[in-house]
Design a protein around this motif. Structure first.
Motif, PDB file in Angstrom:
ATOM      1  N   GLU A 167       2.018  -9.640 -26.737  1.00 20.47           N
ATOM      2  CA  GLU A 167       2.502  -8.374 -26.200  1.00 20.47           C
ATOM      3  C   GLU A 167       1.365  -7.718 -25.429  1.00 20.47           C
ATOM      4  O   GLU A 167       0.189  -7.954 -25.719  1.00 20.47           O
ATOM      5  N   PHE A 168       1.715  -6.926 -24.424  1.00 21.58           N
ATOM      6  CA  PHE A 168       0.672  -6.272 -23.638  1.00 21.58           C
ATOM      7  C   PHE A 168       1.241  -5.058 -22.921  1.00 21.58           C
ATOM      8  O   PHE A 168       2.459  -4.906 -22.786  1.00 21.58           O
ATOM      9  N   VAL A 169       0.346  -4.203 -22.488  1.00 22.67           N
ATOM     10  CA  VAL A 169       0.712  -3.002 -21.737  1.00 22.67           C
ATOM     11  C   VAL A 169       0.456  -3.248 -20.263  1.00 22.67           C
ATOM     12  O   VAL A 169      -0.622  -3.717 -19.876  1.00 22.67           O
ATOM     13  N   GLY A 170       1.461  -2.956 -19.442  1.00 23.01           N
ATOM     14  CA  GLY A 170       1.337  -3.063 -17.997  1.00 23.01           C
ATOM     15  C   GLY A 170       2.002  -1.872 -17.338  1.00 23.01           C
ATOM     16  O   GLY A 170       2.247  -0.843 -17.976  1.00 23.01           O
ATOM     17  N   VAL A 171       2.288  -2.005 -16.063  1.00 24.05           N
ATOM     18  CA  VAL A 171       2.893  -0.909 -15.300  1.00 24.05           C
ATOM     19  C   VAL A 171       4.270  -1.345 -14.809  1.00 24.05           C
ATOM     20  O   VAL A 171       4.392  -2.319 -14.067  1.00 24.05           O
ATOM     21  N   TYR A 172       5.304  -0.636 -15.239  1.00 21.42           N
ATOM     22  CA  TYR A 172       6.644  -0.806 -14.683  1.00 21.42           C
ATOM     23  C   TYR A 172       6.770   0.133 -13.484  1.00 21.42           C
ATOM     24  O   TYR A 172       6.322   1.283 -13.549  1.00 21.42           O
ATOM     25  N   TYR A 173       7.389  -0.335 -12.410  1.00 24.93           N
ATOM     26  CA  TYR A 173       7.515   0.535 -11.242  1.00 24.93           C
ATOM     27  C   TYR A 173       8.901   0.438 -10.630  1.00 24.93           C
ATOM     28  O   TYR A 173       9.574  -0.595 -10.715  1.00 24.93           O
ATOM     29  N   ASN A 174       9.313   1.537 -10.025  1.00 24.59           N
ATOM     30  CA  ASN A 174      10.607   1.638  -9.364  1.00 24.59           C
ATOM     31  C   ASN A 174      10.450   1.181  -7.909  1.00 24.59           C
ATOM     32  O   ASN A 174       9.856   1.889  -7.097  1.00 24.59           O
ATOM     33  N   GLN A 175      10.958  -0.005  -7.599  1.00 26.86           N
ATOM     34  CA  GLN A 175      10.787  -0.591  -6.268  1.00 26.86           C
ATOM     35  C   GLN A 175      11.409   0.285  -5.190  1.00 26.86           C
ATOM     36  O   GLN A 175      10.847   0.436  -4.098  1.00 26.86           O
ATOM     37  N   GLU A 176      12.556   0.882  -5.474  1.00 20.67           N
ATOM     38  CA  GLU A 176      13.237   1.699  -4.467  1.00 20.67           C
ATOM     39  C   GLU A 176      12.425   2.938  -4.115  1.00 20.67           C
ATOM     40  O   GLU A 176      12.343   3.335  -2.943  1.00 20.67           O
ATOM     41  N   MET A 177      11.801   3.560  -5.114  1.00 11.88           N
ATOM     42  CA  MET A 177      10.978   4.739  -4.852  1.00 11.88           C
ATOM     43  C   MET A 177       9.720   4.359  -4.080  1.00 11.88           C
ATOM     44  O   MET A 177       9.260   5.116  -3.219  1.00 11.88           O
ATOM     45  N   PHE A 178       9.158   3.196  -4.376  1.00  8.50           N
ATOM     46  CA  PHE A 178       8.017   2.705  -3.605  1.00  8.50           C
ATOM     47  C   PHE A 178       8.427   2.453  -2.153  1.00  8.50           C
ATOM     48  O   PHE A 178       7.719   2.845  -1.216  1.00  8.50           O
ATOM     49  N   ASP A 179       9.585   1.803  -1.968  1.00  8.28           N
ATOM     50  CA  ASP A 179      10.048   1.477  -0.618  1.00  8.28           C
ATOM     51  C   ASP A 179      10.327   2.739   0.197  1.00  8.28           C
ATOM     52  O   ASP A 179      10.071   2.773   1.414  1.00  8.28           O
ATOM     53  N   ASP A 180      10.845   3.765  -0.447  1.00  7.82           N
ATOM     54  CA  ASP A 180      11.164   5.009   0.261  1.00  7.82           C
ATOM     55  C   ASP A 180       9.931   5.614   0.922  1.00  7.82           C
ATOM     56  O   ASP A 180      10.032   6.263   1.981  1.00  7.82           O
ATOM     57  N   LEU A 181       8.763   5.422   0.297  1.00  6.10           N
ATOM     58  CA  LEU A 181       7.520   5.972   0.857  1.00  6.10           C
ATOM     59  C   LEU A 181       6.673   4.894   1.516  1.00  6.10           C
ATOM     60  O   LEU A 181       5.539   5.172   1.927  1.00  6.10           O
ATOM     61  N   GLY A 182       7.194   3.688   1.623  1.00  7.33           N
ATOM     62  CA  GLY A 182       6.459   2.600   2.258  1.00  7.33           C
ATOM     63  C   GLY A 182       5.217   2.204   1.495  1.00  7.33           C
ATOM     64  O   GLY A 182       4.200   1.838   2.116  1.00  7.33           O
ATOM     65  N   LEU A 183       5.272   2.230   0.172  1.00  6.23           N
ATOM     66  CA  LEU A 183       4.099   1.960  -0.656  1.00  6.23           C
ATOM     67  C   LEU A 183       4.108   0.536  -1.182  1.00  6.23           C
ATOM     68  O   LEU A 183       5.161  -0.028  -1.504  1.00  6.23           O
ATOM     69  N   GLU A 184       2.913  -0.053  -1.300  1.00  4.92           N
ATOM     70  CA  GLU A 184       2.742  -1.390  -1.843  1.00  4.92           C
ATOM     71  C   GLU A 184       2.235  -1.313  -3.286  1.00  4.92           C
ATOM     72  O   GLU A 184       1.657  -0.300  -3.704  1.00  4.92           O
ATOM     73  N   VAL A 185       2.454  -2.380  -4.013  1.00  5.41           N
ATOM     74  CA  VAL A 185       1.940  -2.456  -5.377  1.00  5.41           C
ATOM     75  C   VAL A 185       0.409  -2.412  -5.339  1.00  5.41           C
ATOM     76  O   VAL A 185      -0.223  -3.193  -4.629  1.00  5.41           O
ATOM     77  N   PRO A 186      -0.220  -1.492  -6.067  1.00  8.36           N
ATOM     78  CA  PRO A 186      -1.685  -1.381  -6.036  1.00  8.36           C
ATOM     79  C   PRO A 186      -2.348  -2.540  -6.775  1.00  8.36           C
ATOM     80  O   PRO A 186      -1.836  -3.033  -7.781  1.00  8.36           O
ATOM     81  N   THR A 187      -3.491  -2.939  -6.274  1.00 13.58           N
ATOM     82  CA  THR A 187      -4.249  -4.021  -6.912  1.00 13.58           C
ATOM     83  C   THR A 187      -5.595  -3.551  -7.447  1.00 13.58           C
ATOM     84  O   THR A 187      -6.306  -4.323  -8.089  1.00 13.58           O
ATOM     85  N   THR A 188      -5.951  -2.300  -7.173  1.00  9.68           N
ATOM     86  CA  THR A 188      -7.182  -1.710  -7.704  1.00  9.68           C
ATOM     87  C   THR A 188      -6.859  -0.322  -8.233  1.00  9.68           C
ATOM     88  O   THR A 188      -5.815   0.263  -7.904  1.00  9.68           O
ATOM     89  N   LEU A 189      -7.773   0.222  -9.021  1.00 14.84           N
ATOM     90  CA  LEU A 189      -7.577   1.569  -9.548  1.00 14.84           C
ATOM     91  C   LEU A 189      -7.569   2.588  -8.416  1.00 14.84           C
ATOM     92  O   LEU A 189      -6.790   3.556  -8.441  1.00 14.84           O
ATOM     93  N   ALA A 190      -8.405   2.378  -7.411  1.00 20.85           N
ATOM     94  CA  ALA A 190      -8.432   3.294  -6.261  1.00 20.85           C
ATOM     95  C   ALA A 190      -7.091   3.274  -5.529  1.00 20.85           C
ATOM     96  O   ALA A 190      -6.578   4.326  -5.112  1.00 20.85           O
ATOM     97  N   GLU A 191      -6.505   2.090  -5.384  1.00 17.24           N
ATOM     98  CA  GLU A 191      -5.197   2.004  -4.730  1.00 17.24           C
ATOM     99  C   GLU A 191      -4.118   2.670  -5.578  1.00 17.24           C
ATOM    100  O   GLU A 191      -3.195   3.306  -5.047  1.00 17.24           O
ATOM    101  N   LEU A 192      -4.217   2.540  -6.888  1.00 13.42           N
ATOM    102  CA  LEU A 192      -3.261   3.222  -7.772  1.00 13.42           C
ATOM    103  C   LEU A 192      -3.331   4.726  -7.577  1.00 13.42           C
ATOM    104  O   LEU A 192      -2.300   5.414  -7.513  1.00 13.42           O
ATOM    105  N   GLU A 193      -4.539   5.263  -7.464  1.00  9.96           N
ATOM    106  CA  GLU A 193      -4.685   6.704  -7.260  1.00  9.96           C
ATOM    107  C   GLU A 193      -4.111   7.132  -5.907  1.00  9.96           C
ATOM    108  O   GLU A 193      -3.524   8.207  -5.788  1.00  9.96           O
ATOM    109  N   LYS A 194      -4.234   6.295  -4.886  1.00 10.87           N
ATOM    110  CA  LYS A 194      -3.635   6.614  -3.586  1.00 10.87           C
ATOM    111  C   LYS A 194      -2.120   6.636  -3.673  1.00 10.87           C
ATOM    112  O   LYS A 194      -1.455   7.500  -3.067  1.00 10.87           O
ATOM    113  N   VAL A 195      -1.551   5.708  -4.415  1.00 11.33           N
ATOM    114  CA  VAL A 195      -0.101   5.683  -4.613  1.00 11.33           C
ATOM    115  C   VAL A 195       0.353   6.939  -5.342  1.00 11.33           C
ATOM    116  O   VAL A 195       1.345   7.580  -4.958  1.00 11.33           O
TER     117      VAL A 195
END
Length: 441
Positions: A167-195
């Motif tokens: 078992e592990f903890v990860g990030v679930y994300y809403n693809q439609e909400m990401f698409d609405d703002l043209g956002l990509e899945v972050p690969t770094t902590l800095a990118e997560l903060e930008k999202v």
């Protein structure tokens, strides 16, 4: 078919008896001894577990029983269904008696399997682990929850249990909400903060959270792990060394979480929300992201209408998580040899594949066999963590009662009633006292 499944709960029945059951371990049972002494019964295997038959684990254990029966046609398998709460509450009472299972599912950690091991209620499985190759299949952080020392502390000493899934903890994300703002899945902590900043600018709180229960502590621990290495984890979780609560790992994490709260990335009312509140709000589409465990996977699959996905906490090599529950063999078991053979079956490819196909995160499985894309994504994310030996356990594990402390201190951070330094002071005080109690200092 020789399997007998009992619907009644032996644990519940025994718990209702007077506490005369708390006699010394091994009294008159004729079962196996703590050093691996023999079998009193080679014709019956009694299994206790608490998995629903429709769950990934329940279906995998059914497959294991099927295989075991085909290879042991003269053995009758008796399966008794318990509940997690029943076994957790009453195991110490039940296992001192003679009417015990040969193998049972039990929770991992210092306060659970570790306590039973230290009290002599579980049989050491070190020789079996070497003979069957479990120690090779379950190396690194997977094996940490399987071994306990004489004080019941995990991470060293004898093998007392065998995990089959993770078992592990990860990030679930809403693809439609990401698409609405043209956002990509972050690969770094800095990118997560930008999202998160992009969502907040649109008046959308980025993270579904729950401060009244475990989720906020797990988010905080992911931030700790972003600044930590395995040495820190071993010091914190296994007491290999001293932990500086005001060092860079915890200070940066707590200050960063405090900053996220101030910026509106975490809702101010989340201090009073439960994990259920968090999960339901994410599934409804109220939030674009939820940092939580693989145990939410099945429910998100079943209930979420929007398109969604899941990714590992960006930038981390270490992640909140562990092996799943353990198969353990009670000291008074009548058929320990059969129990060890059954445990070995649960690690076979055909059983592990059932776990994989059903989203159960096998510890010795092959993600390439999985057909469902979301199940495959989850399993590949877990495998990526295993490949890095990246399981770092849970923030509340080190000492008894620490769960409530972590929840309370981080609620204070959300409420802005304590500074990061004050929160760390509170965490340190409870940790230090609990560690002293465990080690007898």
């Amino acid at each position: 078919m020789k399997t007998r499944t009992r619907a009644t709960s032996t644990v519940a029945a025994l718990a209702a008896l007077p506490l005369l059951l708390t006699a010394c371990v091994g009294g008159g049972g004729g079962g196996a001894t703590a050093d691996g002494g023999g079998d009193a019964d080679d014709k019956t295997l009694t299994i206790w577990h608490y998995e629903n038959e429709d769950s990934a684990m329940g279906q995998a254990w059914a497959k294991a029983i099927e295989i075991f029966e085909s290879e042991h046609p003269d053995v009758e398998v008796e399966v008794e269904k318990q509940t997690f709460e029943q076994i957790q509450k009453n195991a110490k009472i039940v296992l001192t008696g003679d009417d015990v299972p040969d193998v049972m599912e039990y929770n991992k950690g210092n306060a659970t399997a570790g306590q039973l091991a230290a009290q002599g209620l579980l049989m050491p499985l070190t020789d079996a682990a070497e003979a069957h190759g479990w120690s090779d299949k379950l190396a690194g952080s997977l094996a940490t929850t399987a071994t306990y020392d004489e004080n019941g502390l995990m991470g060293s000493g004898e093998w007392y249990g065998v995990p089959n899934y993770g078992e592990f903890v990860g990030v679930y994300y809403n693809q439609e909400m990401f698409d609405d703002l043209g956002l990509e899945v972050p690969t770094t902590l800095a990118e997560l903060e930008k999202v998160m900043k992009a969502f907040e600018a649109e008046g959308i709180t980025p993270l579904a959270e729950a401060g009244a229960e475990y989720p906020l502590g797990q988010l905080w621990y992911e931030l700790v792990l972003a600044n930590a290495d395995r040495g820190f984890v071993d010091d914190y979780q296994l007491f290999d060394g001293e932990v500086d609560f005001h060092g860079p790992e915890m200070t940066k994490a707590t200050e960063q979480l405090d900053e996220w709260i101030e910026k509106g990335y975490v809702a101010p009312d989340s201090a009073g929300l439960t994990a259920e509140d968090m999960g339901v709000s994410f599934i409804k589409g109220d939030y674009p992201m939820m940092v939580s465990g693989s145990w939410w996977f099945g429910r998100v699959v079943a209930e979420m209408k929007d398109d969604w996905g899941q990714f590992n906490f960006p930038g981390n090599d270490l992640h909140t998580g562990s092996s799943g529950n353990l198969w353990v063999v009670p000291t008074n078991a009548d058929s320990p040899s059969l129990a060890e053979e059954f445990i070995d079956v649960t690690l076979r490819p055909e059983v592990q594949e059932v776990l994989a196909q059903k989203g159960g995160l096998p510890v010795a499985g092959d993600a390439s066999t999985i057909e469902d894309p979301k199940t495959k994504e989850l399993t590949e994310n877990f495998q990526e963590i295993l490949d890095q030996d990246g399981l770092a356990f849970y923030p509340d594990w080190p000492v008894p009662g620490y769960y409530d402390v972590v929840v309370s201190q981080l609620q204070s951070l959300v409420n802005q009633s304590k500074s990061p330094d004050e929160v760390l002071d509170g965490l340190e005080s409870a940790y230090t006292d609990g560690k002293s109690d465990l080690l007898g200092d």
